[in-house]
Design a protein around this motif. Structure first.
Motif, PDB file in Angstrom:
ATOM      1  N   ALA A 188      -7.362  -1.377  18.855  1.00 40.61           N
ATOM      2  CA  ALA A 188      -7.103  -0.991  17.463  1.00 40.61           C
ATOM      3  C   ALA A 188      -6.332  -2.094  16.736  1.00 40.61           C
ATOM      4  O   ALA A 188      -6.640  -2.433  15.585  1.00 40.61           O
ATOM      5  N   ALA A 193      -8.661  -4.942  15.962  1.00 36.65           N
ATOM      6  CA  ALA A 193      -9.582  -4.553  14.879  1.00 36.65           C
ATOM      7  C   ALA A 193      -8.870  -4.614  13.537  1.00 36.65           C
ATOM      8  O   ALA A 193      -9.415  -5.141  12.558  1.00 36.65           O
ATOM      9  N   SER A 194      -7.640  -4.112  13.493  1.00 30.83           N
ATOM     10  CA  SER A 194      -6.912  -4.097  12.216  1.00 30.83           C
ATOM     11  C   SER A 194      -6.670  -5.516  11.723  1.00 30.83           C
ATOM     12  O   SER A 194      -6.496  -5.739  10.535  1.00 30.83           O
ATOM     13  N   PRO A 237      -8.809  -0.435  -5.551  1.00 32.61           N
ATOM     14  CA  PRO A 237      -7.568  -0.764  -6.258  1.00 32.61           C
ATOM     15  C   PRO A 237      -7.735  -0.584  -7.768  1.00 32.61           C
ATOM     16  O   PRO A 237      -8.827  -0.736  -8.305  1.00 32.61           O
ATOM     17  N   ASP A 259     -13.777   5.291   2.165  1.00 35.52           N
ATOM     18  CA  ASP A 259     -14.400   4.277   1.311  1.00 35.52           C
ATOM     19  C   ASP A 259     -13.801   2.901   1.523  1.00 35.52           C
ATOM     20  O   ASP A 259     -14.438   1.891   1.229  1.00 35.52           O
ATOM     21  N   GLU A 260     -12.562   2.868   1.999  1.00 37.34           N
ATOM     22  CA  GLU A 260     -11.859   1.586   2.118  1.00 37.34           C
ATOM     23  C   GLU A 260     -12.200   0.843   3.409  1.00 37.34           C
ATOM     24  O   GLU A 260     -11.778  -0.287   3.604  1.00 37.34           O
ATOM     25  N   ASP A 303      -8.925  -7.743  11.974  1.00 39.52           N
ATOM     26  CA  ASP A 303     -10.270  -8.241  11.663  1.00 39.52           C
ATOM     27  C   ASP A 303     -10.833  -9.128  12.778  1.00 39.52           C
ATOM     28  O   ASP A 303     -11.642 -10.013  12.522  1.00 39.52           O
ATOM     29  N   ALA A 359      -7.655   4.904  -1.812  1.00 38.63           N
ATOM     30  CA  ALA A 359      -7.817   3.921  -0.735  1.00 38.63           C
ATOM     31  C   ALA A 359      -9.136   3.196  -0.936  1.00 38.63           C
ATOM     32  O   ALA A 359     -10.169   3.817  -1.183  1.00 38.63           O
ATOM     33  N   GLY A 360      -9.072   1.874  -0.875  1.00 43.11           N
ATOM     34  CA  GLY A 360     -10.305   1.095  -0.946  1.00 43.11           C
ATOM     35  C   GLY A 360     -10.757   0.776  -2.362  1.00 43.11           C
ATOM     36  O   GLY A 360     -11.678  -0.021  -2.547  1.00 43.11           O
ATOM     37  N   PRO A 383     -11.546  -6.293  -2.186  1.00 42.80           N
ATOM     38  CA  PRO A 383     -10.080  -6.270  -2.317  1.00 42.80           C
ATOM     39  C   PRO A 383      -9.558  -4.853  -2.075  1.00 42.80           C
ATOM     40  O   PRO A 383     -10.178  -3.886  -2.509  1.00 42.80           O
ATOM     41  N   GLY A 384      -8.436  -4.744  -1.377  1.00 43.22           N
ATOM     42  CA  GLY A 384      -7.881  -3.420  -1.057  1.00 43.22           C
ATOM     43  C   GLY A 384      -8.551  -2.773   0.136  1.00 43.22           C
ATOM     44  O   GLY A 384      -8.174  -1.686   0.541  1.00 43.22           O
ATOM     45  N   GLY A 385      -9.560  -3.448   0.671  1.00 40.65           N
ATOM     46  CA  GLY A 385     -10.271  -2.885   1.832  1.00 40.65           C
ATOM     47  C   GLY A 385      -9.455  -3.040   3.099  1.00 40.65           C
ATOM     48  O   GLY A 385      -8.587  -3.902   3.208  1.00 40.65           O
ATOM     49  N   ILE A 386      -9.770  -2.193   4.058  1.00 39.90           N
ATOM     50  CA  ILE A 386      -9.046  -2.151   5.328  1.00 39.90           C
ATOM     51  C   ILE A 386     -10.094  -2.171   6.437  1.00 39.90           C
ATOM     52  O   ILE A 386     -11.164  -1.583   6.293  1.00 39.90           O
ATOM     53  N   VAL A 387      -9.758  -2.867   7.544  1.00 40.33           N
ATOM     54  CA  VAL A 387     -10.688  -2.888   8.670  1.00 40.33           C
ATOM     55  C   VAL A 387     -10.484  -1.620   9.496  1.00 40.33           C
ATOM     56  O   VAL A 387      -9.354  -1.286   9.858  1.00 40.33           O
ATOM     57  N   ALA A 388     -11.555  -0.925   9.764  1.00 40.39           N
ATOM     58  CA  ALA A 388     -11.478   0.258  10.621  1.00 40.39           C
ATOM     59  C   ALA A 388     -10.944  -0.168  11.976  1.00 40.39           C
ATOM     60  O   ALA A 388     -11.347  -1.197  12.518  1.00 40.39           O
ATOM     61  N   SER A 389     -10.016   0.597  12.533  1.00 35.08           N
ATOM     62  CA  SER A 389      -9.437   0.185  13.813  1.00 35.08           C
ATOM     63  C   SER A 389      -9.321   1.346  14.781  1.00 35.08           C
ATOM     64  O   SER A 389      -9.692   1.235  15.951  1.00 35.08           O
ATOM     65  N   ARG A 408     -15.104  -7.746   3.188  1.00 26.73           N
ATOM     66  CA  ARG A 408     -14.302  -6.643   2.644  1.00 26.73           C
ATOM     67  C   ARG A 408     -14.058  -6.860   1.159  1.00 26.73           C
ATOM     68  O   ARG A 408     -13.812  -7.984   0.726  1.00 26.73           O
ATOM     69  N   MET A 456       0.835  -1.206   0.000  1.00 29.26           N
ATOM     70  CA  MET A 456       0.000   0.000   0.000  1.00 29.26           C
ATOM     71  C   MET A 456       0.863   1.246   0.000  1.00 29.26           C
ATOM     72  O   MET A 456       1.982   1.252   0.497  1.00 29.26           O
ATOM     73  N   ALA A 501     -13.256  -9.488  15.528  1.00 31.52           N
ATOM     74  CA  ALA A 501     -14.482  -8.818  15.979  1.00 31.52           C
ATOM     75  C   ALA A 501     -14.908  -9.308  17.357  1.00 31.52           C
ATOM     76  O   ALA A 501     -15.620  -8.610  18.074  1.00 31.52           O
ATOM     77  N   PRO A 516     -14.783  -4.637  11.815  1.00 28.25           N
ATOM     78  CA  PRO A 516     -14.209  -5.976  12.009  1.00 28.25           C
ATOM     79  C   PRO A 516     -15.290  -7.041  11.822  1.00 28.25           C
ATOM     80  O   PRO A 516     -16.418  -6.865  12.285  1.00 28.25           O
ATOM     81  N   GLU A 538     -16.810  -7.868   9.110  1.00 28.05           N
ATOM     82  CA  GLU A 538     -17.660  -7.660   7.932  1.00 28.05           C
ATOM     83  C   GLU A 538     -16.908  -8.078   6.664  1.00 28.05           C
ATOM     84  O   GLU A 538     -15.682  -8.025   6.618  1.00 28.05           O
ATOM     85  N   ASN A 545      -4.655   7.711   9.260  1.00 22.33           N
ATOM     86  CA  ASN A 545      -3.682   6.699   9.664  1.00 22.33           C
ATOM     87  C   ASN A 545      -3.898   6.347  11.134  1.00 22.33           C
ATOM     88  O   ASN A 545      -3.928   7.229  11.986  1.00 22.33           O
ATOM     89  N   VAL A 561      -3.932   0.569  -2.830  1.00 19.44           N
ATOM     90  CA  VAL A 561      -3.116  -0.611  -3.140  1.00 19.44           C
ATOM     91  C   VAL A 561      -2.164  -0.268  -4.285  1.00 19.44           C
ATOM     92  O   VAL A 561      -2.602   0.238  -5.327  1.00 19.44           O
TER      93      VAL A 561
END
Lengths: 396, 396
Positions: free
Chosen positions: A155, A158-159, A78, B180-181, A161, A75-76, B191-197, B189, A48, A163, B185, B187, B293, A96
């Motif tokens: 955090a 969560a990052s 690609p 948007d990305e 994944d 972001a989000g 491709p290129g998605g990121i988990v909110a943390s 995702r 990324m 839950a 946790p 859910e 970030n 990405v």
């Protein structure tokens, strides 16, 4: 009488960690991990961009080169294609890095004209690219079993994944005050009556340390009231009584509870404040009998209940003992380990402890304003101002 | 760009303490006192015995004297009469010292025979008597306004018969993540998605610092989603956004919210991680726009949201900055104040800071395991191992 250290060991070795339960990550702050938390994915999940700019091939991106911008990678979202020779993709932080690109040149280092960009500064290989798995890789142990989950840990999980998280169940800790003289705050009092106080502090401490406190109120010094405790404490993981440990000629906790299944482990610890501390079991449930004096009760809770709760949570016990320098002399100590209320300050980088002039164990105001307890071991010789002593921190 | 110190000042001076609310003492742990707590009574309320023994007149209680025991004074049941010449009252710890008595001789220092006791050791005047008001007197300030109520404070207030306490209302803090990305946790995702943390960490921090966090979830980078924020944040005391502060070519927070009542105070702070931080108001409500970030967002929350919550609670802000010695060299710093993730340890009584080798702001695992941030001021020269630096503590 046994020593404080022996008492702590006898209390804590009684407890094994409680079983795990699964809770939502959003409820996990302050709970204790029941298992190592293992990463189920790579993070970041793909290479990324760390900056806003253009994804390029370093082989092409020489100073002065003109590259064709063939698409965007916010972001989000690609870019679906591949960066070929002489090509670039507009990219944003968190986007990405597309196949074929091996660096991101920041937007300040190019001149954009319509669909082309001219390179002003050539990026080295990998510039501004966060490799897949830079933060962690699938299978990595992220956090260790027994850890209290911090906001930053939330955090991190969560990052990854995560839950739902397995934590040690909170111990249920019943707290009961005993004494004919006690009333609740705000209730009418008879002459000579005293408002119960330490029970509320001990319940608050139990919550701070990670337990669920169950308030069983105040019971009188009559045996009938004690007889109700086994039923009232069913399903508890720990019972804490306040007072009754040594009332005049007889010890109420032991005499009133013995017919109802109480077995004693030890009684009386060589310490001040707080000598009459009982440890045993009421049927299957461990029972800590704290002294009735509020300051003694709170000091004993800090010394014995806190490590007990850590043990039952499976969390390592974080020592609160530090070194400090005395601001005033202390006299020699006798046969009981003494805990002297003191203010702490930092002077030229050195922690100093300033003992309160009055140390009577009835003085709750002094105790509320203390930052630490200066530990005076059994038979400690007199200490002079400037001497180094061990202190037990009361506040963070 | 403004400095970190100026930014903290501009944020905190925006907030005045919220109004008080009255709550039960049993709910008061961790809340902030809205007024000084004044003692409504003397404590102890009468002279009380510190020991089990006999209440006597010192004039009579010479070695060898025989005194007649005329009654009992257990805790909570005062003796109604008066101790006359040649008389004593059996008394227990916490019992009211009867009129006429001026000392308590401990039971080990007498020989009891039926209704008389013989004095073996003469007590000095006042021995084992806790005077009325020894702990505090009516009208004494027990705890200061702005203090966070500790477990020991709860006990002190209870002992003063305080059943309800005035505390500053908790601030309601709306937290919304943008991007948007982002997904939650657990859910699915793209491709290129990121988990909110960071939103979950910031909400946890808000709760730890004394606020009520209101989770407004994740919104996309579309202007329509931002347009819903004014209604969704009505009644809040602070709005925190995560991300959107500087997305590529446009700044979403400012551009999308300006038509809906957003006014900017400042944007961009000379710091790393975390440059793009927004501070302003959405209509009447202060808004802090944290970077997207996660590590930057958490560092900025610690630097700016924590003092904001202290200010709105009326609590003095406890500095978390300490001195420590580096274990490794650090290179010279540029024009942004840098916050270097480090482990702390204590070596021979000295606090040492060991910086992590990798400091990329995407590395949440490093941040979760850090104990402190080494503060590198703007234009700091290179630092050698052993140099003293300022560190911001992350964990207690």
């Amino acid at each position: 009488m046994i020593s404080v250290d022996e008492a702590v060991q006898r209390v804590t070795r009684t407890f094994a960690p409680l079983p795990a339960e699964t809770i939502a990550l959003t409820e996990a702050l302050g709970r204790v991990l029941a298992h190592d938390a293992i990463a189920p994915l790579d993070h970041p999940p793909a290479p990324m961009s760390a900056m806003d700019g253009y994804a390029v091939k370093t082989a092409d991106a020489r100073v002065g080169a003109e590259l064709t911008v063939i698409g965007e990678a916010p972001a989000g979202r690609p870019f679906a294609g591949r960066v070929g020779a002489g090509e670039a993709v507009r990219i944003f932080t968190g986007g990405v890095v597309p196949d074929g690109a091996d660096a991101v040149v920041i937007q300040e280092d190019v001149t954009a004209h319509g669909k082309t960009v001219r390179i002003k500064e050539a990026p080295p290989l990998g510039e501004n690219v966060r490799d897949r798995g830079l933060d962690f890789r699938v299978g990595d142990a992220l956090l260790e079993r027994g850890r209290r989950i911090s906001a930053r840990d939330v955090a991190l999980l969560a990052s990854a994944d995560v839950a739902r998280v397995d934590v040690t169940r909170k111990p249920r800790v019943a707290v009961v005050a005993t004494g004919d003289e006690l009333t609740r705050p705000g209730e009418p009092r008879a002459p000579g009556g005293i408002v119960a106080s330490s029970t509320y502090a001990v319940q608050a401490m139990v919550r701070e340390w990670g337990g669920d406190a169950v308030d069983l109120g105040i019971i009188s010094d009559r045996a009938e009231d004690f007889a109700r405790l086994p039923a009232a404490t069913r399903g508890m993981d720990l019972i804490i009584t306040l007072g009754g440990a040594s009332v005049g000629d007889h010890d109420l906790i032991q005499s009133a509870l013995a017919p109802h299944g109480f077995t004693l482990d030890f009684w009386k610890i060589a310490m001040r404040p707080g000598k009459p501390l009982i440890f045993g079991r009421l049927n299957a449930c461990p029972l800590i009998g704290l002294p009735g004096n509020p300051v003694s009760a709170m000091v004993c809770a800090i010394l014995f209940v806190r490590p007990a709760i850590s043990a039952v949570l499976g969390a390592p016990y974080a020592s609160l003992i530090r070194s400090a320098r005395l601001t005033a002399p202390l006299k020699a100590n006798g046969k009981r380990q003494d805990y002297i209320r003191a203010k702490l300050s930092v002077s030229e980088g050195v922690l100093t402890a300033d003992p309160f002039a009055l140390q009577d164990s009835s003085m709750q105001r002094v105790f509320a304003h203390a930052d630490a307890l200066v530990i005076r071991p059994v038979d400690a010789p007199p200490a002079a101002a400037g001497d180094e002593v061990q202190v037990l921190l009361l506040a963070g």
